[in-house]
Write a protein that holds these residues in place. Structure first.
Motif, mmCIF file in Angstrom:
data_model
loop_
_atom_site.group_PDB
_atom_site.id
_atom_site.type_symbol
_atom_site.label_atom_id
_atom_site.label_comp_id
_atom_site.label_asym_id
_atom_site.label_seq_id
_atom_site.Cartn_x
_atom_site.Cartn_y
_atom_site.Cartn_z
ATOM 1 N N THR A 216 83.423 53.423 -4.011
ATOM 2 C CA THR A 216 82.418 52.388 -4.259
ATOM 3 C C THR A 216 82.400 51.472 -3.048
ATOM 4 O OG1 THR A 216 84.092 51.122 -5.456
ATOM 5 C CG2 THR A 216 82.529 52.361 -6.783
ATOM 6 N N THR A 217 81.225 50.911 -2.760
ATOM 7 C CA THR A 217 81.078 50.124 -1.536
ATOM 8 C C THR A 217 81.732 48.751 -1.677
ATOM 9 O OG1 THR A 217 78.919 49.307 -2.251
ATOM 10 C CG2 THR A 217 78.942 51.298 -0.894
ATOM 11 N N GLU A 218 82.052 48.165 -0.537
ATOM 12 C CA GLU A 218 82.793 46.903 -0.459
ATOM 13 C C GLU A 218 82.019 45.743 -1.092
ATOM 14 O OE1 GLU A 218 85.768 46.320 0.648
ATOM 15 O OE2 GLU A 218 85.806 44.179 1.102
ATOM 16 N N LYS A 219 80.748 45.604 -0.716
ATOM 17 C CA LYS A 219 80.024 44.389 -1.142
ATOM 18 C C LYS A 219 79.300 44.553 -2.473
ATOM 19 C CE LYS A 219 79.470 42.489 3.469
ATOM 20 N NZ LYS A 219 78.598 42.459 4.639
ATOM 21 N N ARG A 220 78.539 45.636 -2.609
ATOM 22 C CA ARG A 220 77.714 45.762 -3.816
ATOM 23 C C ARG A 220 78.324 46.660 -4.874
ATOM 24 N NH1 ARG A 220 71.698 46.506 -1.283
ATOM 25 N NH2 ARG A 220 71.711 44.680 0.060
ATOM 26 N N HIS A 221 79.486 47.216 -4.551
ATOM 27 C CA HIS A 221 80.194 48.079 -5.499
ATOM 28 C C HIS A 221 79.334 49.243 -5.973
ATOM 29 C CE1 HIS A 221 82.973 44.785 -5.244
ATOM 30 N NE2 HIS A 221 82.010 43.961 -5.639
ATOM 31 N N GLU A 222 78.552 49.777 -5.067
ATOM 32 C CA GLU A 222 77.707 50.931 -5.406
ATOM 33 C C GLU A 222 78.474 52.235 -5.190
ATOM 34 O OE1 GLU A 222 73.464 48.986 -3.910
ATOM 35 O OE2 GLU A 222 74.475 50.495 -2.691
ATOM 36 N N PRO A 223 78.155 53.248 -5.992
ATOM 37 C CA PRO A 223 78.844 54.529 -5.797
ATOM 38 C C PRO A 223 78.340 55.248 -4.546
ATOM 39 C CG PRO A 223 77.139 54.750 -7.470
ATOM 40 C CD PRO A 223 77.166 53.296 -7.086
ATOM 41 N N ARG A 224 79.238 55.956 -3.889
ATOM 42 C CA ARG A 224 78.848 56.814 -2.767
ATOM 43 C C ARG A 224 79.491 58.178 -2.965
ATOM 44 N NH1 ARG A 224 75.750 53.383 -1.993
ATOM 45 N NH2 ARG A 224 75.327 52.153 -0.110
ATOM 46 N N TRP A 225 78.782 59.206 -2.456
ATOM 47 C CA TRP A 225 79.290 60.580 -2.577
ATOM 48 C C TRP A 225 79.423 61.114 -1.156
ATOM 49 C CZ3 TRP A 225 76.153 65.050 -5.277
ATOM 50 C CH2 TRP A 225 77.032 66.032 -5.746
ATOM 51 N N PHE A 226 78.736 62.182 -0.831
ATOM 52 C CA PHE A 226 78.758 62.652 0.555
ATOM 53 C C PHE A 226 77.328 62.681 1.053
ATOM 54 C CE2 PHE A 226 77.218 67.113 0.364
ATOM 55 C CZ PHE A 226 77.093 67.244 -1.007
ATOM 56 N N PHE A 227 77.148 62.722 2.370
ATOM 57 C CA PHE A 227 75.796 62.746 2.925
ATOM 58 C C PHE A 227 75.666 63.820 4.000
ATOM 59 C CE2 PHE A 227 72.489 61.125 5.884
ATOM 60 C CZ PHE A 227 71.411 61.137 5.003
ATOM 61 N N CYS A 228 76.443 63.702 5.101
ATOM 62 C CA CYS A 228 76.232 64.628 6.231
ATOM 63 C C CYS A 228 77.114 65.869 6.143
ATOM 64 C CB CYS A 228 76.452 63.919 7.560
ATOM 65 S SG CYS A 228 78.177 63.782 8.067
ATOM 66 N N GLY A 229 78.267 65.746 5.486
ATOM 67 C CA GLY A 229 79.124 66.918 5.271
ATOM 68 C C GLY A 229 79.827 67.440 6.504
ATOM 69 N N ILE A 230 79.695 66.741 7.655
ATOM 70 C CA ILE A 230 80.389 67.217 8.854
ATOM 71 C C ILE A 230 81.187 66.117 9.542
ATOM 72 C CG2 ILE A 230 79.002 69.267 9.413
ATOM 73 C CD1 ILE A 230 77.410 67.539 11.367
ATOM 74 N N GLY A 231 81.579 65.104 8.777
ATOM 75 C CA GLY A 231 82.508 64.119 9.323
ATOM 76 C C GLY A 231 81.906 63.010 10.163
ATOM 77 N N GLY B 1 73.808 62.141 -4.310
ATOM 78 C CA GLY B 1 72.845 63.208 -4.579
ATOM 79 C C GLY B 1 71.779 63.305 -3.504
ATOM 80 N N VAL B 2 71.678 62.275 -2.651
ATOM 81 C CA VAL B 2 70.789 62.371 -1.486
ATOM 82 C C VAL B 2 71.666 62.814 -0.321
ATOM 83 C CG1 VAL B 2 69.194 61.171 0.049
ATOM 84 C CG2 VAL B 2 69.336 60.505 -2.365
ATOM 85 N N ILE B 3 71.389 63.992 0.207
ATOM 86 C CA ILE B 3 72.222 64.537 1.286
ATOM 87 C C ILE B 3 71.328 65.184 2.343
ATOM 88 C CG2 ILE B 3 74.144 64.989 -0.305
ATOM 89 C CD1 ILE B 3 73.453 68.010 -0.030
ATOM 90 N N THR B 4 71.932 65.602 3.435
ATOM 91 C CA THR B 4 71.143 66.284 4.465
ATOM 92 C C THR B 4 71.151 67.799 4.219
ATOM 93 O OG1 THR B 4 72.985 66.638 5.985
ATOM 94 C CG2 THR B 4 71.814 64.540 6.179
ATOM 95 N N ALA B 5 70.172 68.474 4.811
ATOM 96 C CA ALA B 5 70.050 69.927 4.628
ATOM 97 C C ALA B 5 71.250 70.662 5.202
ATOM 98 C CB ALA B 5 68.756 70.425 5.276
ATOM 99 N N GLY B 6 71.722 70.195 6.358
ATOM 100 C CA GLY B 6 72.890 70.833 6.981
ATOM 101 C C GLY B 6 74.119 70.689 6.099
ATOM 102 N N SER B 7 74.193 69.560 5.437
ATOM 103 C CA SER B 7 75.304 69.295 4.539
ATOM 104 C C SER B 7 75.306 70.292 3.374
ATOM 105 C CB SER B 7 75.152 67.862 4.025
ATOM 106 O OG SER B 7 76.261 67.471 3.300
ATOM 107 N N LEU B 8 74.122 70.526 2.826
ATOM 108 C CA LEU B 8 74.024 71.499 1.728
ATOM 109 C C LEU B 8 74.435 72.888 2.222
ATOM 110 C CD1 LEU B 8 73.233 72.361 -1.121
ATOM 111 C CD2 LEU B 8 70.883 72.632 -0.310
#
Lengths: 380, 106
Positions: B49-64, A130-137
């Motif tokens: 989920t991450t390797e060590k702490r098993h935390e969930p991840r989604w997307f962040f930068c959206g451009i690879g 849920g924390v993402i960058t603006a460009g990503s949105l």
């Protein structure tokens, strides 16, 4: 080995403009981009651009992208997509991965128009979904046509933060607030006014201190900052949001320039380390040019003009146009760039470009002091 | 959720669709969109989920670039779902850690 006279890395506004200029002059041009669609970030920009008609003012970014693409194709520019340039070696030997195979391409001139990447901001909870960058949105809602969440907080009131907040509302999201660590809005008033008219608060001197949620963002804690950017105790407040969008600046993507051995200078206003270049956009490595955000973070219209400069200069160095013809065309572009870099915000950028060019003549002076052969007489 | 009506971009073309399977669920996707877009259209908020702490991840930068959104696609781990287009019959799985042949165990 495959050979091209001009190889452009990056098919965004700067790269396409450079390719169009070089190909129009007569050079064989290859543009390589790691994405599956050309245009860089242009196709995410659904707002109208500013500037003069030469900068496609009044036209939406995505339509500018289409125009430039059509023009590049009409000029015979070859474009390789889904292809990654991973190395830049001596004599402009460019290493590319395409169709899962690595290959070397030899180019007489290389123009780096690799753009920039978005900065992150770390705070407790920043890795939550849920924390993402603006460009990503922007990519999700304007290109992919999906909304990642319902209620968002925008961190950063520069142009990107303001524009993307407005676009989020256009796409149907609820923007709860825009926060800005500085004591004033960084972007243009016209963009700020658009979201203020809809009642979205822009809280200056505020930052996010924590994101909360079980497995995903459910809320955020905001805190007010003093003039030294330190949190003021007792001003914390929690707001319910399911997305936190970061618009906290960009960093020039200059790995290939580092690899090629370009000299750099650190300019905070430009977004970090940027390769030194001269008025032809040529770096300290002969035959290697830069254009767009890699030279310091600006906007698409300045990127287009920098690309044009690099394209004209490369074509001139290849002998496709006379010095007189090239300087006439370059002067026109420079005049427009100067116009774009007027105004309070953009004047800083002009200063940055002046610093870079001054550095460049200093470097050239040093080089010619050491060895006259190192002086690059063709670009003086 | 999909942005079906947009004041600038107009109506979303949804006449052609393909189906992909995500963790056993059959989902409708639009040809030309990324795997991540399909997940978002169906409200899925986790890629791995991450390797060590098993935390969930989604997307962040959206451009690879950031690789937050990698998943196992057709048995291949660490596929960037934000830059990989959907294909009819694709099988997508939430990735655990580095994935099965990711070198670090799952």
């Amino acid at each position: 080995m495959t050979r091209f006279q001009v190889l452009v890395v990056g098919a965004g506004p700067a790269g396409l403009a450079a390719a169009i200029e070089a190909a129009t002059a007569g050079a064989t041009v290859l543009v390589i981009d790691e994405n599956s669609a050309p245009g860089g970030q242009l196709f995410k920009q659904i707002h109208k651009f500013f500037g003069s008609s030469a900068h496609y003012a009044g036209i939406r970014g995505l339509d500018i992208g289409r125009k430039m693409l059509d023009e590049a194709q009409a000029r015979g520019v070859e474009i390789w997509l889904d292809s990654t340039v991973w190395g830049l070696f001596a004599d402009n030997h460019v290493a590319v991965i395409r169709n899962e195979r690595s290959m070397l391409i030899e180019a007489e001139k290389v123009i780096l128009a690799t753009g920039a990447y978005e900065n992150a901001l770390s705070f407790p909870g920043w890795t939550l979904p849920g924390v993402i960058t603006a460009g990503s949105l922007q990519t999700m809602m304007n290109v992919q046509r999906v909304l990642p969440a319902d209620r968002m907080l925008m961190v950063g009131a520069g142009n990107i933060g303001l524009i993307v907040s407005y676009q989020a509302m256009q796409a149907g999201m609820d923007v709860v607030a825009v926060i800005e660590a500085r004591d004033r809005i960084g972007g243009y008033a016209v963009h700020a006014a658009k979201i203020r008219r809809y009642g979205v608060p822009i809280l200056t001197s505020h930052t996010i201190s924590e994101a909360h949620g079980a497995g995903q963002v459910e809320s955020a804690t905001l805190v007010q900052l003093d003039e030294r950017f330190l949190a003021i105790e007792g001003t914390e407040r929690q707001i319910d949001v399911d997305m936190i969008c970061l618009a906290v600046g960009l960093t020039p993507m200059a790995e290939l320039a580092w690899m090629a051995g370009c000299q750099f200078v650190y300019v905070p206003e430009a977004g970090g380390h940027v390769p030194i270049h001269d008025e032809n956009m040529e770096t300290t490595v002969p035959g290697l040019y830069v254009a767009g955000d890699i030279t310091g973070i600006e906007e698409a219209n300045t990127a287009i003009d920098e690309g044009r400069l690099a394209g004209i200069a490369a074509a001139q160095a290849l002998g496709y146009c006379s010095a007189a013809e090239a300087s006439g065309r370059k002067a026109l572009v420079c005049e427009r760039l100067d116009e774009l870099r007027l105004g309070e915000i953009n004047r800083t950028r002009r200063t940055v470009q002046e610093i870079l060019q001054a550095q460049s003549s200093g470097v050239r002076q040093e080089l010619s002091d050491v060895s006259p052969q190192c002086g690059r007489s063709e670009i003086r | 959720m999909r942005v079906v009506d947009h004041p600038i971009l107009g109506k979303l073309a949804q006449d052609r669709t393909v189906t992909i399977t995500v963790d056993g669920r059959v989902l409708e996707a639009i040809p030309g969109e990324t795997i991540l877009a399909t997940l978002l259209a169906h409200g899925i908020r986790k890629c791995r989920t991450t390797e060590k702490r098993h935390e969930p991840r989604w997307f962040f930068c959206g451009i690879g670039r950031c690789t937050d959104c990698v998943m196992t696609v057709d048995g291949v781990p660490n596929v960037r779902t934000c830059v990989t287009m959907v294909r009819e019959g694709m099988v997508v799985e939430t990735q655990t850690g580095l994935g099965e042949d990711g070198g670090g165990g799952s």
